[in-house]
Write a protein that holds these residues in place. Structure first.
Motif, PDB file in Angstrom:
ATOM      1  N   VAL A 322       0.665  -1.064   0.016  1.00 18.52           N
ATOM      2  CA  VAL A 322      -0.067  -0.214  -0.003  1.00 18.52           C
ATOM      3  C   VAL A 322       1.008   1.257  -0.162  1.00 18.52           C
ATOM      4  O   VAL A 322       2.112   1.325   0.481  1.00 18.52           O
ATOM      5  CB  VAL A 322      -0.829  -0.057   1.179  1.00 18.52           C
ATOM      6  CG1 VAL A 322      -1.879  -1.111   0.914  1.00 18.52           C
ATOM      7  CG2 VAL A 322      -0.241  -0.232   2.588  1.00 18.52           C
ATOM      8  N   GLN A 323       0.352   2.330  -0.516  1.00 16.52           N
ATOM      9  CA  GLN A 323       1.139   3.704  -0.664  1.00 16.52           C
ATOM     10  C   GLN A 323       0.192   4.589   0.107  1.00 16.52           C
ATOM     11  O   GLN A 323      -0.834   4.713   0.205  1.00 16.52           O
ATOM     12  CB  GLN A 323       1.286   3.972  -1.822  1.00 16.52           C
ATOM     13  CG  GLN A 323       1.962   5.232  -2.225  1.00 16.52           C
ATOM     14  CD  GLN A 323       2.450   5.743  -3.602  1.00 16.52           C
ATOM     15  OE1 GLN A 323       1.188   6.015  -4.306  1.00 16.52           O
ATOM     16  NE2 GLN A 323       3.617   5.643  -4.035  1.00 16.52           N
ATOM     17  N   TYR A 324       0.968   5.371   1.108  1.00 14.23           N
ATOM     18  CA  TYR A 324       0.106   6.233   2.098  1.00 14.23           C
ATOM     19  C   TYR A 324       0.841   7.758   1.657  1.00 14.23           C
ATOM     20  O   TYR A 324       1.588   7.918   0.875  1.00 14.23           O
ATOM     21  CB  TYR A 324       0.991   6.080   3.417  1.00 14.23           C
ATOM     22  CG  TYR A 324       0.286   4.725   3.939  1.00 14.23           C
ATOM     23  CD1 TYR A 324      -0.969   4.484   4.770  1.00 14.23           C
ATOM     24  CD2 TYR A 324       1.244   3.806   3.996  1.00 14.23           C
ATOM     25  CE1 TYR A 324      -1.151   3.644   5.496  1.00 14.23           C
ATOM     26  CE2 TYR A 324       0.966   2.584   4.416  1.00 14.23           C
ATOM     27  CZ  TYR A 324      -0.450   2.177   5.314  1.00 14.23           C
ATOM     28  OH  TYR A 324      -0.686   1.117   5.940  1.00 14.23           O
ATOM     29  N   ALA A 325      -0.300   8.615   1.919  1.00 17.38           N
ATOM     30  CA  ALA A 325      -0.084   9.845   1.860  1.00 17.38           C
ATOM     31  C   ALA A 325      -0.818  10.634   2.988  1.00 17.38           C
ATOM     32  O   ALA A 325      -1.682  10.089   3.512  1.00 17.38           O
ATOM     33  CB  ALA A 325      -0.749  10.458   0.378  1.00 17.38           C
ATOM     34  N   PRO A 326      -0.278  12.098   3.617  1.00 18.47           N
ATOM     35  CA  PRO A 326      -0.949  12.803   4.372  1.00 18.47           C
ATOM     36  C   PRO A 326      -2.423  12.727   4.402  1.00 18.47           C
ATOM     37  O   PRO A 326      -2.836  13.010   3.118  1.00 18.47           O
ATOM     38  CB  PRO A 326      -0.135  14.067   4.378  1.00 18.47           C
ATOM     39  CG  PRO A 326       1.228  13.768   3.881  1.00 18.47           C
ATOM     40  CD  PRO A 326       0.670  12.554   2.869  1.00 18.47           C
ATOM     41  N   VAL A 327      -3.354  12.741   5.230  1.00 14.89           N
ATOM     42  CA  VAL A 327      -4.663  12.876   5.259  1.00 14.89           C
ATOM     43  C   VAL A 327      -5.223  14.279   4.781  1.00 14.89           C
ATOM     44  O   VAL A 327      -6.052  14.384   3.999  1.00 14.89           O
ATOM     45  CB  VAL A 327      -5.457  12.636   6.657  1.00 14.89           C
ATOM     46  CG1 VAL A 327      -6.605  12.598   6.637  1.00 14.89           C
ATOM     47  CG2 VAL A 327      -4.868  11.037   6.966  1.00 14.89           C
ATOM     48  N   ASP A 328      -4.452  15.129   5.255  1.00  8.53           N
ATOM     49  CA  ASP A 328      -4.848  16.458   4.977  1.00  8.53           C
ATOM     50  C   ASP A 328      -4.423  17.241   3.287  1.00  8.53           C
ATOM     51  O   ASP A 328      -4.641  18.284   3.201  1.00  8.53           O
ATOM     52  CB  ASP A 328      -4.450  17.518   5.919  1.00  8.53           C
ATOM     53  CG  ASP A 328      -2.828  17.696   5.782  1.00  8.53           C
ATOM     54  OD1 ASP A 328      -2.329  16.948   5.086  1.00  8.53           O
ATOM     55  OD2 ASP A 328      -2.251  18.195   6.837  1.00  8.53           O
ATOM     56  N   THR A 329      -4.075  16.170   2.533  1.00 14.93           N
ATOM     57  CA  THR A 329      -3.713  16.651   1.019  1.00 14.93           C
ATOM     58  C   THR A 329      -4.703  16.678   0.045  1.00 14.93           C
ATOM     59  O   THR A 329      -4.555  17.216  -0.727  1.00 14.93           O
ATOM     60  CB  THR A 329      -2.746  15.747   0.487  1.00 14.93           C
ATOM     61  OG1 THR A 329      -3.212  14.662   0.711  1.00 14.93           O
ATOM     62  CG2 THR A 329      -1.563  15.875   1.418  1.00 14.93           C
ATOM     63  N   GLY A 330      -6.039  16.196   0.551  1.00  9.97           N
ATOM     64  CA  GLY A 330      -7.019  16.142  -0.475  1.00  9.97           C
ATOM     65  C   GLY A 330      -6.811  14.844  -1.512  1.00  9.97           C
ATOM     66  O   GLY A 330      -7.856  14.828  -2.280  1.00  9.97           O
ATOM     67  N   LEU A 331      -5.885  14.094  -0.957  1.00 10.80           N
ATOM     68  CA  LEU A 331      -5.710  12.742  -1.906  1.00 10.80           C
ATOM     69  C   LEU A 331      -6.414  11.657  -1.542  1.00 10.80           C
ATOM     70  O   LEU A 331      -6.578  10.828  -2.437  1.00 10.80           O
ATOM     71  CB  LEU A 331      -4.133  12.420  -1.826  1.00 10.80           C
ATOM     72  CG  LEU A 331      -3.008  13.473  -2.638  1.00 10.80           C
ATOM     73  CD1 LEU A 331      -1.883  12.990  -2.386  1.00 10.80           C
ATOM     74  CD2 LEU A 331      -3.544  13.542  -4.042  1.00 10.80           C
ATOM     75  N   ILE A 332      -6.959  11.563  -0.227  1.00  8.08           N
ATOM     76  CA  ILE A 332      -7.841  10.701   0.226  1.00  8.08           C
ATOM     77  C   ILE A 332      -9.163  10.778  -0.204  1.00  8.08           C
ATOM     78  O   ILE A 332      -9.719  11.679   0.062  1.00  8.08           O
ATOM     79  CB  ILE A 332      -7.589  10.732   1.784  1.00  8.08           C
ATOM     80  CG1 ILE A 332      -6.247  10.728   2.292  1.00  8.08           C
ATOM     81  CG2 ILE A 332      -8.275   9.508   2.460  1.00  8.08           C
ATOM     82  CD1 ILE A 332      -5.332  10.102   2.057  1.00  8.08           C
TER      83      ILE A 332
END
Length: 334
Positions: A322-332
Motif C-alpha cells: 500500500v502507498q500512504y499520503a498525508p490525510v490533509d492533502t485532499g488525495l484521500i
C-alpha cells in the motif's frame, strides 16, 4: 539502542551492504520485504532526485534507512527500521526527513515539483505499518496487489498461439533496448513507476543474476503473415516490416520455486487484439516449462481490466503493498 543523528548523502559500498542486511533482517521478522526492487538497485546511485538517509546506532551499525525519489510527478519514499531499533523514534525521524526532502525541486525544475506531497510505500500491508501511518497522519491512497497461481496444471499444456498478423520472439539485449523502452513508455504513460523506466534502469536489471532474455518475450506486428500459428522462439527480428506491439518479461530469482510475471505491456495502438491475454499465457507456459511451482505478479488494485485478465488466468490474491499520503492533502477519497 539509541540512534546517532541522521546521515544524508550517497552511500558507500559498506553502507549499501549494511542496508541490504538491514532489509533482510526486517523481512525475516515481518514476512515481507521492506524495500522494493527499485530502491535496492539504486542504493549506490548518486542522483539529484534521489536522497539516501541513514540512521545508525551508538555503535555505528545501520539501524534505519529511507530513500526518497523526487524524479516523478511527486515525491515517493520507502523506509525501514531494524526490528531491534523500533519504537525509538527512528521511523518518525526518517519520515520527517523525507517530508522535508519532498519539498525540494526535482532536477527538471518544474514549478509543480516544489511542495510535492510525499507518498510512502509499505510492503505487505502490515498492522505495524498501518499504526505508524495513522499516528503520522497518513492514509492509504494506492494499493498494489500481489497475485499468484499454481503451475502444476499447465505442465505439458499446448503452446499458446498468437493472433494472425503477429509473431513472437525473445528479447535481444542491446538490439531491442531502445524499441522496448519506447513501447514501455507508451504502454505505461500513466504509471508513476514503470512509465519512467530509463536505459540505465534497464541496464541495471540486465546486470542482475536473475535476468534471462529467454524469459523476456516480444510480440511484433508481422505484416503479410498467414494464419494464427504456434509460438516460436526464433531470435531477433530479420529486418522485415515488423513493429513491437507488446511484451512480457518474467523473473525467476535463483533457487526460487516460483517465477514472476514481471511486467506485461501492450502498445496503445495494439489494444483490443487480445495480446495481453496471449502474453500472459506465454509467460505462464514458460514458467511451467521451467518446472516452477507457482507464478506470481503485481497489479494495481484499481486496474480492473488487468485484474479480469489475471483472474481468468487463474490468479488469486496473496498479499498487498500500500502507498500512504498525508490525510490533509485532499488525495484521500471519501
Amino acid at each position: 539502542m539509541r540512534a546517532h543523528p541522521l546521515e544524508i548523502g550517497p552511500l558507500d559500498p559498506p553502507t549499501c551492504s549494511a542496508v541490504r542486511a538491514l532489509a533482510d533482517a526486517a523481512q525475516s521478522v515481518d514476512g515481507a520485504p521492506p524495500l522494493s526492487e527499485q530502491p535496492l538497485l539504486r542504493l549506490g546511485t548518486d542522483d539529484e532526485d534521489i536522497t539516501h538517509v541513514v540512521a545508525r546506532t551508538a555503535a555505528g551499525d545501520v539501524a534505519g534507512y529511507a530513500q526518497i525519489d523526487r524524479g516523478g510527478d511527486g515525491a515517493s519514499a520507502e523506509l525501514v527500521v531494524h526490528p531491534d531499533a523500533r519504537r525509538q523514534g527512528i521511523g518518525r525521524a526518517l519520515l520527517r526527513t523525507a517530508e522535508r526532502d519532498a519539498r525540494l525541486p526535482s532536477r527538471s525544475g518544474e514549478p509543480g515539483q516544489r511542495g510535492s506531497t510525499l507518498r510512502v510505500w509499505a510492503h505487505g500491508d502490515l498492522h505495524g505499518a498501518r499504526d505508524f501511518a495513522a499516528q503520522a497522519g497518513y492514509a492509504v491512497v494506492r494499493e498494489l496487489l500481489f497475485l499468484g497461481r499454481r503451475l502444476a496444471d499447465l505442465s505439458g499444456a499446448a503452446a499458446p498461439t498468437v493472433p494472425d498478423g503477429y509473431r513472437l520472439r525473445t528479447f535481444v539485449p542491446g538490439a531491442d533496448d531502445e524499441a522496448w523502452l519506447a513501447v514501455n513508455a507508451r504502454a505505461f504513460a500513466e504509471h508513476p513507476e514503470q512509465g519512467r523506466m530509463t536505459l540505465a534502469d534497464l541496464r541495471a536489471r540486465q546486470a542482475e543474476p536473475w535476468f534471462d532474455p529467454e524469459g523476456f518475450f516480444l510480440i511484433e506486428r508481422d505484416i503479410g503473415s498467414g494464419t494464427e500459428r504456434d509460438v516460436e522462439h526464433d531470435g531477433a527480428s530479420d529486418g522485415a516490416d515488423q513493429h513491437l506491439a507488446g511484451f512480457l518479461w518474467t523473473k525467476v530469482p535463483g533457487g526460487s520455486s516460483e517465477g514472476e510475471i514481471y511486467v506485461v505491456g501492450v502498445d496503445p495502438d495494439a489494444q483490443g487484439a487480445g495480446l495481453g491475454k496471449v502474453l500472459t499465457a506465454v509467460g505462464l507456459a514458460h514458467l511451467a516449462g521451467r518446472g516452477l511451482d507457482r507464478a506470481v505478479l503485481y497489479v494495481d488494485g484499481d486496474n480492473a481490466a488487468a485484474l479480469r485478465t489475471y483472474e481468468r488466468a487463474g490468479f488469486g490474491r496473496l498479499a498487498a503493498d500500500v502507498q500512504y499520503a498525508p490525510v490533509d492533502t485532499g488525495l484521500i477519497g471519501p
